[in-house]
Design a protein around this motif. Structure first.
Motif, short mmCIF file in Angstrom:
data_model
loop_
_atom_site.label_atom_id
_atom_site.label_comp_id
_atom_site.label_asym_id
_atom_site.label_seq_id
_atom_site.Cartn_x
_atom_site.Cartn_y
_atom_site.Cartn_z
N LEU A 41 20.81 3.57 1.10
CA LEU A 41 19.48 3.17 0.64
C LEU A 41 19.52 2.19 -0.53
CD1 LEU A 41 17.63 6.64 0.69
CD2 LEU A 41 17.58 4.85 2.44
N ALA A 42 20.59 2.23 -1.32
CA ALA A 42 20.67 1.38 -2.51
C ALA A 42 21.09 -0.04 -2.13
CB ALA A 42 21.66 1.97 -3.51
N PRO A 43 20.75 -1.02 -2.98
CA PRO A 43 21.26 -2.38 -2.76
C PRO A 43 22.78 -2.40 -2.82
CG PRO A 43 19.46 -2.37 -4.36
CD PRO A 43 19.82 -0.94 -4.11
N ASP A 44 23.38 -3.43 -2.24
CA ASP A 44 24.84 -3.55 -2.23
C ASP A 44 25.40 -3.49 -3.65
OD1 ASP A 44 24.80 -3.79 0.48
OD2 ASP A 44 25.04 -5.98 0.50
N GLY A 45 26.45 -2.68 -3.81
CA GLY A 45 27.15 -2.62 -5.09
C GLY A 45 26.50 -1.73 -6.13
N VAL A 46 25.36 -1.12 -5.80
CA VAL A 46 24.65 -0.27 -6.77
C VAL A 46 24.92 1.19 -6.44
CG1 VAL A 46 22.37 0.47 -7.59
CG2 VAL A 46 22.83 -1.96 -7.20
N GLY A 47 25.26 1.96 -7.47
CA GLY A 47 25.34 3.40 -7.38
C GLY A 47 24.43 3.98 -8.44
N ALA A 48 23.67 5.01 -8.10
CA ALA A 48 22.66 5.49 -9.04
C ALA A 48 22.47 6.99 -8.94
CB ALA A 48 21.32 4.79 -8.80
N GLU A 98 11.22 1.81 -5.79
CA GLU A 98 11.27 0.35 -5.79
C GLU A 98 12.58 -0.14 -5.16
OE1 GLU A 98 9.31 -3.14 -6.42
OE2 GLU A 98 8.57 -1.28 -7.33
N ALA A 99 13.69 0.51 -5.50
CA ALA A 99 15.00 0.04 -5.05
C ALA A 99 15.27 0.34 -3.59
CB ALA A 99 16.09 0.66 -5.92
N THR A 100 14.74 1.44 -3.07
CA THR A 100 15.07 1.86 -1.70
C THR A 100 14.03 1.44 -0.67
OG1 THR A 100 14.02 4.05 -1.95
CG2 THR A 100 16.33 3.85 -2.62
N LEU A 101 12.90 0.92 -1.11
CA LEU A 101 11.82 0.59 -0.19
C LEU A 101 12.23 -0.38 0.93
CD1 LEU A 101 8.99 1.81 -0.19
CD2 LEU A 101 8.14 -0.33 -1.16
N PRO A 102 13.06 -1.40 0.65
CA PRO A 102 13.44 -2.32 1.73
C PRO A 102 14.12 -1.63 2.91
CG PRO A 102 13.96 -3.32 -0.38
CD PRO A 102 13.55 -1.89 -0.66
N VAL A 103 14.92 -0.60 2.64
CA VAL A 103 15.58 0.12 3.73
C VAL A 103 14.58 1.00 4.48
CG1 VAL A 103 17.40 1.76 4.34
CG2 VAL A 103 17.80 0.07 2.56
N MET A 135 0.83 -1.20 0.00
CA MET A 135 0.00 0.00 0.00
C MET A 135 0.87 1.25 0.00
SD MET A 135 -2.62 1.39 2.93
CE MET A 135 -1.25 1.98 3.93
N VAL A 136 1.95 1.26 0.81
CA VAL A 136 2.87 2.40 0.85
C VAL A 136 3.42 2.68 -0.55
CG1 VAL A 136 5.07 3.25 1.74
CG2 VAL A 136 3.51 2.04 3.26
N LYS A 137 3.86 1.62 -1.21
CA LYS A 137 4.43 1.78 -2.55
C LYS A 137 3.41 2.33 -3.53
CE LYS A 137 5.58 -1.98 -4.78
NZ LYS A 137 6.35 -3.19 -5.18
N GLY A 159 20.25 11.15 -6.09
CA GLY A 159 20.86 9.82 -6.22
C GLY A 159 20.42 8.94 -5.08
N SER A 160 21.15 7.84 -4.87
CA SER A 160 20.75 6.90 -3.82
C SER A 160 21.30 7.31 -2.46
CB SER A 160 21.27 5.50 -4.16
OG SER A 160 22.64 5.37 -3.88
#
Length: 455
Positions: free
Chosen positions: A206-213, A126-131, A67-69, A198-199
């Motif tokens: 906030l980004a997954p490991d190894g990702v820069g955006a 989508e990418a940062t929601l888990p954190v 719902m948040v998303k 950016g992330s």
């Protein structure tokens, strides 16, 4: 018997509502007979239908993150979320890769970006929601427990004939609380997505490991009003993103330390229900639409200022300042001689952080915390002085353990910290200097001198 929470008045005995046949929530139930029980059960079913429409998901945690998303995406789409075209992805990828090459001269920490990416605003969500889920759930759980207790949790008084129904009602109230937090989180994250670059904008991983955006739309928004070539701005922002990722990737304890400090602070937040009480007092619970409108406002969060919470806040502010100060120092060194506008761009970024940008507003909404590195300039000065005194290798070695880093007191009195490091440097130099030979010592230090003359 007094008033119940939220203004649902318990009728007194004189009003015909005393004893087990009373109306504990002021809902219009009279004697407590079968007709009243049927009415109460019908109200519970109606309440459950309303919560179903609010998008809650029982048993899935305090907040329904789907719902948040959905709410956040709706906010983003309303403000416009252009897709990232191939040319923009190429520009961002090349900028991040070039930034990592330049940073090799500014820090001994190796590159942390394995997957450079260009995100749209929806992709950032989508990418940062888990954190965000980790950061918001502690506050949501506190809100749910507070609401459940206020509506008749342990220690509450309910007539015996309604006791069997109390459990489902309190469960629904907790479900409603989670929906309130989820709606507020969705609105806040949607607003933040429209402003991030950016992330690592807010100094958190906030980004997954190894990702820069980077977000091309965010880069464009940051560029407005700056008389600097777009490529130079993109490279400067890529340097900052890549520098953050080096820390997050190669300082093993840092990621968890930052997130834990936010979580610890959030657990100490007090949920202020006074505004909600005013809205619900006298509300007709048989009208789901009125309930939804009453529960649509923001939840007021206030810190309890316990010693534990003050410690968590101090730890978080200091860590954020050290991260941002280190990033600013390393980026300045790497951009020197390459980006003519690096200094004014750094000042623009400093102002953005210091005046309370989107990050601060979002955190104030989500966890009741003003996220601002208050000692950012002091941290930059300290890292710069350490670089001059000890060099990049010894400076970066301080990230090897949290106990080695400057403290909040060190940021307030940097000269003492620098003097201590200078003394360490002098002592290490003495340790590396061979001790003078005593009279009679030979070259190997045995104390004998087997010269040919004596033989």
């Amino acid at each position: 018997m007094g008033d119940t929470p939220f203004g649902f008045n318990r009728p007194s005995d004189d009003e015909g509502g005393g004893g087990s046949g009373g109306d504990p929530f002021g809902m219009g139930f009279g004697s407590g007979g079968p007709g009243d029980m049927n009415q109460f059960a019908a109200m519970l079913r109606q309440f459950a239908d309303m919560l179903s429409g609010m998008g809650t998901a029982p048993g899935s945690g305090p907040v329904n993150w789907e719902m948040v998303k959905n709410i956040a995406r709706h906010v983003v789409v309303e403000g416009g979320d252009p897709s990232v075209v191939t040319a923009e992805r190429t520009q961002v990828t090349e900028a991040l890769r070039l930034a990592d090459l330049w940073l090799d001269e500014g820090t001994v920490l190796p590159a942390g970006i394995r997957t450079p990416q260009a995100w749209s605003r929806s992709e950032w969500l989508e990418a940062t929601l888990p954190v965000w889920e980790k950061l918001v759930d502690p506050i949501a759980a506190r809100m749910v427990d507070t609401m459940g207790g206020a509506m008749g949790g342990p220690g509450g008084e309910l007539p015996p004939e309604m006791a069997a129904m109390a459990g489902p009602l309190i469960g629904m109230v907790k479900q409603m609380s989670g929906a309130m937090v989820g709606g507020q989180a969705g609105q806040a994250l949607g607003a933040l997505a429209k402003e991030v670059i950016g992330s690592a904008d807010i100094g958190l991983p906030l980004a997954p490991d190894g990702v820069g955006a980077l977000l091309p739309a965010g880069v464009a928004a940051f560029s407005e009003g700056l008389e600097v070539p777009a490529e130079e701005i993109r490279l400067y922002l890529a340097l900052r993103e890549a520098a953050h990722q080096r820390l997050f990737a190669h300082v093993p304890w840092l990621r968890q330390a930052l997130l834990s400090a936010v979580e610890d602070y959030a657990r100490g937040i007090k949920v202020d229900l006074s505004g909600l009480e005013e809205k619900i007092a006298g509300l007709d619970l048989s009208n789901p639409q009125a309930m939804q409108e009453a529960l649509g406002g923001e939840i007021q969060l206030t810190p309890e200022e316990t010693p534990e919470q003050k410690l968590a806040l101090s730890r978080l502010e200091t860590l954020l300042a050290l991260v941002e100060g280190w990033v600013g120092t390393v980026v300045a060194a790497s951009a020197q001689g390459r980006l003519p506008s690096a200094a004014p761009l750094a000042e623009a970024m400093r102002r953005r952080r210091a005046t309370g940008g989107p990050a601060e507003r979002t955190f104030a909404t989500l966890v009741g915390l003003e996220l601002r590195p208050r000692r950012l300039r002091e941290a930059e000065t300290l890292w710069g002085s350490l670089t001059e005194l000890r060099g990049a290798e010894d400076r970066d070695a301080l990230w090897g353990h949290p106990d080695l880093l400057p403290t909040a007191d060190d940021l307030e009195n940097p000269d003492l910290f620098l003097h201590a490091k200078e003394l360490e440097f002098d002592l290490s130099q003495l340790e590396d200097t061979p001790a003078p030979k005593e009279p009679g010592d030979d070259a190997d230090g045995t104390g004998t001198d087997d010269s040919p003359e004596e033989k």
